[in-house]
Design a protein around this motif. Structure first.
Motif, PDB file in Angstrom:
ATOM      1  N   LEU A   1       0.932  -1.198  -0.157  1.00  0.00           N
ATOM      2  CA  LEU A   1      -0.178   0.094   0.056  1.00  0.00           C
ATOM      3  C   LEU A   1       0.873   1.292  -0.177  1.00  0.00           C
ATOM      4  CD1 LEU A   1      -2.720  -1.051   2.913  1.00  0.00           C
ATOM      5  CD2 LEU A   1      -3.070  -1.053   0.552  1.00  0.00           C
TER       6      LEU A   1
ATOM      7  N   THR B   1      -9.761   9.697  -6.230  1.00  0.00           N
ATOM      8  CA  THR B   1      -9.273   9.578  -4.957  1.00  0.00           C
ATOM      9  C   THR B   1      -8.104   8.494  -4.964  1.00  0.00           C
ATOM     10  OG1 THR B   1     -10.952   8.264  -4.246  1.00  0.00           O
ATOM     11  CG2 THR B   1     -11.168  10.602  -3.596  1.00  0.00           C
ATOM     12  N   THR B   2      -8.348   7.452  -5.926  1.00  0.00           N
ATOM     13  CA  THR B   2      -7.045   6.496  -5.852  1.00  0.00           C
ATOM     14  C   THR B   2      -6.612   6.196  -7.047  1.00  0.00           C
ATOM     15  OG1 THR B   2      -8.483   4.738  -6.123  1.00  0.00           O
ATOM     16  CG2 THR B   2      -8.117   5.362  -3.768  1.00  0.00           C
TER      17      THR B   2
ATOM     18  N   THR C   1      -9.432  10.522   3.907  1.00  0.00           N
ATOM     19  CA  THR C   1      -8.107   9.913   3.992  1.00  0.00           C
ATOM     20  C   THR C   1      -8.637   8.427   4.446  1.00  0.00           C
ATOM     21  OG1 THR C   1      -7.239  12.130   4.949  1.00  0.00           O
ATOM     22  CG2 THR C   1      -5.740  10.000   4.840  1.00  0.00           C
ATOM     23  N   PRO C   2      -7.740   7.549   3.588  1.00  0.00           N
ATOM     24  CA  PRO C   2      -8.005   5.997   3.982  1.00  0.00           C
ATOM     25  C   PRO C   2      -7.936   5.821   5.454  1.00  0.00           C
ATOM     26  CG  PRO C   2      -6.582   6.258   2.242  1.00  0.00           C
ATOM     27  CD  PRO C   2      -6.771   7.621   2.553  1.00  0.00           C
TER      28      PRO C   2
ATOM     29  N   ASP D   1      -7.309   3.434   7.065  1.00  0.00           N
ATOM     30  CA  ASP D   1      -5.826   2.794   7.631  1.00  0.00           C
ATOM     31  C   ASP D   1      -4.490   3.537   7.548  1.00  0.00           C
ATOM     32  OD1 ASP D   1      -5.908   2.700   4.933  1.00  0.00           O
ATOM     33  OD2 ASP D   1      -5.762   0.443   4.863  1.00  0.00           O
ATOM     34  N   ASP D   2      -4.941   4.745   7.024  1.00  0.00           N
ATOM     35  CA  ASP D   2      -3.679   5.515   6.796  1.00  0.00           C
ATOM     36  C   ASP D   2      -2.736   5.741   8.379  1.00  0.00           C
ATOM     37  OD1 ASP D   2      -2.274   7.847   5.040  1.00  0.00           O
ATOM     38  OD2 ASP D   2      -2.400   8.363   7.334  1.00  0.00           O
TER      39      ASP D   2
ATOM     40  N   HIS E   1     -10.984  14.250  10.214  1.00  0.00           N
ATOM     41  CA  HIS E   1     -11.579  13.648   8.569  1.00  0.00           C
ATOM     42  C   HIS E   1     -12.465  14.542   8.151  1.00  0.00           C
ATOM     43  CE1 HIS E   1      -9.274  10.103  10.281  1.00  0.00           C
ATOM     44  NE2 HIS E   1     -10.155  10.006  11.204  1.00  0.00           N
TER      45      HIS E   1
END
Ligand code: SF4
Length: 661
Positions: free
Chosen positions: A298, A483-484, A562-563, A565-566, A588
């Motif tokens: 990732l 976003t990705t 933001t993900p 799991d960041d 967030h």
């Protein structure tokens, strides 16, 4: 006459700006901001200004800065914006205002050609690829003509080019005063000019990097500077934490291995098994990357993923460095280049040792994997560093130094707390200047109903279909922001399949060409037969300007949270929870609001622009927080039904006086 009055005079009808700039119109918001900047420059203190798109914030801070006659540091987020200020905006304003001010541009050392390393690269036997040799020859011929040594002048050299590290220096490999090229050195020249200039244009990376290692001269500049202006200040915290932290990359280790081989070839050949030592170091670096198979990678990963074997892998790097260190100790006296290598080995060893120890409690540690693996450790935000190391006198309050922080988006509440808190700017004067655009007439927001949810496997296809629908009616003029990178590729592929064999529309996807070229092609396509859909992510969300009818339809694939799991966000969330605050509300949501507004800001750039924003995320309609995010967007007309969307698309094809239905 005081600075505020001289500033007001410059912006008045019939004033110097009105006389010299044909399209100049006095704007209330611009005057309000310029006055506030001039006041804080006069009295000292901190000013945080959120200036909506179209306010003209660049001139609003540059005019008082240039009129003041004081020493000013202007910092912006990217090198491209630095170039724009230095080459376009400042010279233009100096001409208009009839001022003579010494202005300098200062970038990080990786932006400048290193004459010494260029010579080394010429002798590098591994540089046997024809295209690399051709590029090197071009750089050499350019090096005789350039005044600045700024590699952005060399069109053919991308920032990611493998040639870049070979012809630029780092703090570790620069020979400093022992360098035979020191008197012609472009890095030294840029720093000298900065130290003697009235206005110096830098970037946030340089500002924080220098705060950390005091290397590029910014730290020396700061005490003598009267005013510091941060443009694109919404990026300050994220850039700051990166550069205030510590990091070690496999790229650094590989560069060291490579330089060890090259340097010793010329000054210590045969005195130690250099090739084998370099290979061992290179292998130990590669083993760190290989620990993570492609499928597990990732962009950002929590440190806990490193697992039990990680200390052994790091120890292998230490062992390889120890071997290099012992071999260098024997020959170091023979040449300054070898002593520099010794210093680099020691610095990298110190970093590996740091990452072998547990992280301190007030820091977050994580990994990033792209072309190389980076180990990073940083503070949670820049507030402590700003308070203790940048604004030690309370931001000029009580002194006379002034600090201006500005951007089009700095938060979603009245106090701009998202930015003010993370940057330690409590006590700053806050000013919000709305955009002068009539968004309700110029633009519309459409959130399609019955659309696949963001996590649904069909989501990207549905986004591509909607983009195609719009592009067919508008003849291209469509930008899709994702976003990705994964969604970007999926949408780009789906559009490419749909457009196969058609010559009226084309799709361009970020990464297929250098950014500069992609943007040029998109801008040109407005005047051509073949319309364009541009699909992009990351850096295209901000800082790009597509005025006029070149861009009429902007699709955003998902709300830019933001993900979860960041690792950095997780650490910040924990910290907020420990203070009894809600991470969603305090972190967030405001962050997503800022990014969403930045992305949406690409659509309407001028008073005559018209366009539709489509947010392909049903959460904007269905979730309670959706209302807050919509409120953070400019006040656009809402399109509710699919038919409304089609009608609005058709309206965009009619003359530009037509207000969107
Ligand atoms: S002083 Fe450093 S940056 Fe300048 S030419 Fe020499 S090695 Fe390169």
């Amino acid at each position: 006459m005081g600075l505020p009055q001289r500033t007001v005079d410059s912006f008045r009808p019939g004033g110097p700006l009105a006389q010299a700039v044909a399209e100049y119109r006095p704007r209330e918001g611009q005057l309000q901001m310029a006055t506030a900047v001039s006041e804080v420059m006069d009295s000292g203190g901190m000013l945080v200004v959120e200036a909506g798109t179209g306010v003209g914030k660049t001139y609003a801070y540059l005019v008082p800065a240039l009129l003041s006659g004081l020493r000013v540091l202007v910092s912006t987020a990217t090198k491209a914006l630095q170039d724009q200020l230095f080459s376009r905006d400042i010279p233009h304003l100096l001409g208009v205002l009839g001022l003579s001010v010494r202005v300098a541009l200062l970038k990080g050392r990786s932006s400048y050609l290193c004459l010494y390393r260029m010579e080394m690269a010429r002798q590098d036997w591994r540089l046997d690829e024809r295209s690399a040799l051709l590029h090197l020859a071009r750089i050499e011929s350019w090096s005789h003509a350039t005044q600045t040594g700024d590699l952005s002048e060399v069109d053919a050299l991308d920032e990611g080019s493998p040639l870049q590290p070979l012809v630029t220096s780092t703090r570790e490999n620069c020979l400093g005063s022992r360098c035979p090229q020191a008197s012609n050195c472009f890095v030294n020249r840029a720093r000298r000019e900065a130290l003697s200039a009235d206005v110096v244009v830098i970037n946030h990376h340089l500002f924080f990097a220098d705060l950390n290692v005091r290397e590029s001269g910014v730290a020396e500049l700061l005490p003598s500077v009267h005013s510091v202006i941060f443009d694109e200040a919404h990026q300050l915290n994220e850039i700051g934490v990166q550069f205030l932290g510590r990091q070690l990359s496999t790229g650094q280790l590989s560069n060291l291995a490579r330089d060890l081989e090259t340097v010793t070839q010329s000054v210590a050949r045969g005195l130690a098994p250099w090739a084998a030592l370099a290979a061992a170091l290179q292998q130990s670096a590669e083993a760190l990357v290989a620990r993570f198979p492609e499928s597990e990678r990732l962009e950002r990963m929590d440190w806990s993923v490193t697992g039990a074997r990680w200390p052994d892998l790091l120890q292998a790097v230490v062992d390889a460095l120890v071997q290099v260190e012992s071999a260098l100790a024997v020959v170091a006296e023979m040449a300054p280049e070898l002593q520099m290598l010794q210093t680099r080995v020691a610095a990298q060893m110190e970093l590996v040792q740091l990452f072998l120890q547990p992280a301190p409690p007030d820091a977050v540690r994580w990994l990033e994997i792209g072309r190389q693996l980076r180990m990073l450790q940083s503070p949670l935000d820049v507030s402590t560093a700003m308070r203790e190391r940048v604004l030690p006198d309370g931001g000029g309050v009580g002194g006379n130094k002034s600090w201006v922080f500005t951007s089009a988006t700095l938060g979603h509440d009245e106090n701009l707390s998202w930015m003010v808190d993370s940057c330690g700017l409590a006590g700053a004067r806050i000013l919000k200047v709305p955009s002068p655009f009539n968004y309700a007439e110029q633009s519309a927001l459409y959130v399609p109903k019955n659309f696949p949810k963001p996590g649904d496997s069909q989501h990207s296809f549905a986004v591509a279909e909607l983009a195609l629908q719009g592009a067919q009616i508008l003849g291209g003029r469509t930008l899709v922001l994702t976003t990705t990178l994964r969604a970007m590729r999926a949408i780009g592929d789906a559009l490419a399949r749909s457009l196969q064999g058609r010559d009226d529309l084309q799709v361009l996807v970020q990464g297929s060409l250098p950014k500069r070229e992609l943007l040029a092609r998109f801008l040109q396509s407005g005047a051509q037969q073949q319309g364009t859909v541009l699909v992009a992510s990351a850096t295209f969300w901000e800082g790009i300007d597509m005025p006029g009818d070149v861009l009429q339809l902007l699709l955003i694939d998902k709300l830019p949270f933001t993900p979860p799991d960041d690792p950095v966000q997780q650490a910040r969330s924990k910290e907020l929870e420990s203070q009894g605050k809600s991470p969603f509300k305090a972190l967030h949501l405001p962050q997503a609001a800022v990014v969403l507004r930045q992305g949406a800001g690409r659509l309407i750039r001028r008073e005559s622009d018209r366009g539709i924003l489509v947010v392909c995320d049903v959460r904007l309609n269905q979730m309670g927080y959706g209302r807050q995010l919509v409120a953070a967007l400019p006040p656009m007309k809402r399109l509710v039904e699919a038919q409304d969307f089609s009608d609005a698309l058709e309206a965009l094809t009619r003359p530009s006086t037509t207000v969107l239905p």
